[in-house]
Design an enzyme around this catalytic site. Sequence first.
Site, mmCIF file in Angstrom:
data_model
loop_
_atom_site.group_PDB
_atom_site.id
_atom_site.type_symbol
_atom_site.label_atom_id
_atom_site.label_comp_id
_atom_site.label_asym_id
_atom_site.label_seq_id
_atom_site.Cartn_x
_atom_site.Cartn_y
_atom_site.Cartn_z
ATOM 1 N N ASP A 1 0.816 -1.227 0.000
ATOM 2 C CA ASP A 1 0.000 0.000 0.000
ATOM 3 C C ASP A 1 0.846 1.273 0.000
ATOM 4 O OD1 ASP A 1 -2.155 -1.654 0.139
ATOM 5 O OD2 ASP A 1 -2.609 -1.283 2.248
ATOM 6 N N ARG B 1 -0.875 -9.166 -5.412
ATOM 7 C CA ARG B 1 0.202 -9.422 -4.440
ATOM 8 C C ARG B 1 1.144 -10.525 -4.888
ATOM 9 N NH1 ARG B 1 -1.919 -10.276 1.513
ATOM 10 N NH2 ARG B 1 -1.444 -12.404 0.936
ATOM 11 N N MET C 1 -6.312 -2.723 -3.616
ATOM 12 C CA MET C 1 -5.796 -2.721 -2.241
ATOM 13 C C MET C 1 -5.614 -1.294 -1.752
ATOM 14 S SD MET C 1 -3.325 -5.915 -2.202
ATOM 15 C CE MET C 1 -4.112 -7.479 -1.928
#
Length: 439
Positions: free
Chosen positions: A210, A364, A253
């Site tokens: 992030d 990810r 995200m």
Amino acid sequence: MPSLADLQVSSLGPCAYPSPLGSYVAGRETNEYFVSEDDRVLYDDTISLLRRRGEPLETCPSFEPGGPRPQIFHDPATTHVGVVTCGGLCPGLNDVIRAVTLELYTHYGVTQVTGFRNGYAGFDPAHGFEPVDLTPALVGSINERGGTILGTSRGAQDPVVIVDRLVALGIDALIVIGGDGSMHGAHRIVEEITRRGLPIGVVGIPKTIDNDIPHIGQSFGFATAFGEASKAIAAAHVEAESAYNGVGLVKVMGRHAGFIACYAALANHDADFVLIPEVPFSLHGENGLVRSLERRVRERGSAVIVLAEGAGQEHTLATGRSDASGNSRLGDIATIVREAIEKDFHDRGEELTLKFLDPGYGIRAVPADPSDSVYCARLAQVAVHAAMAGRTDMVVGRRRHRFVHVPIPLVIERRHSVNPEGDLWLSVLESTSQPLDMR
Ligand code: ATP
Ligand code: MG
């Protein structure tokens, strides 16, 4: 704003050993490859920021630069380095593990490199996770794969148990690759090491998909992550454009920071609305999401919404649940947004084709892109230089193209987030033309 004192990095002691890297620069007229121990990297980079402090230059906050030192703390012949990865996955973890191992072996001649399995849990003998010998052969091409060959985990671990294991195995320096929680944990380990008066260093390589860790510049893997997210936005755009009253809703995200949403949206300019945790929005107000979307679809025939998972949490019911590490579980804003849009179109008797895309874990798990791979390798090298020079309780970062050492207490005291008054958010508004205030 931190002071000069806040930016001092701890060291295990004086550096008595000449660095093996000296053989590379021997014979050169200047040893510019080495970092001078009295050099500093300025915290502020504009005259106006410096002026605002009203302090003499030598007391102005500055970072210790990253890079190799001519003299080092640990004797490479006997040094044993530990490596661990903790928290969620992020592109580039294997690149970092590989580069740490190769730098230690190839340039410092350190041949004892131990990887701990499954995060901090791997230090506790009760779990039975045997550590692995990290060798150049083992790490050979691991960078081609996403994830981490060491495994990772969440959940509290006792720093006393961790330090017992470091002592039992004779570890001199521990490299922790992990997020904010992992850095809290790393600081606890340092406190326990200090309590026992041991010469063991702990150096962090911050991992946050992030990009929400402060002071370190951009985190590794972030560019790969927003690149992947932008592919989903492009797909949502194609879907929306190809349908009558098409709406693409893409969840990305970003629990507390909307950097992925902002950068992914800016990467291809296909988004009509970007919703992030830092900027509140209403669902049904005049400039709220539903009315604004209605207008945009009427004008253009379709629209794309990029929604960070932590946006608009005030519209969700608090889940009251948390994960093993104590991080609170988010409310499901995507479903609430989706249902509000569907109800509005239904109530107005309008047709709607809404496509919901959640690239989630696919972001990810991918390997790092080439630019992140380079960044991972260089951060890892800087971390090894710091560890061999006896630095501790610090992380590596890159601010304004300079590698720097940042004390851990500074990176865990707050979160880095998108400034709603800043130029990044302005760029997003310019790109989407969404209402300035959607409340
Ligand atoms: P990310 O959130 O980016 O996935 P993270 O490092 O924040 O990564 P967490 O699961 O929060 O992930 O933490 C990883 C490990 O760090 C945990 O297993 C735990 O041992 C330790 N840890 C987390 N929070 C703390 C804390 N407040 N104090 C001490 N240790 C912590
Ligand atoms: Mg975290």
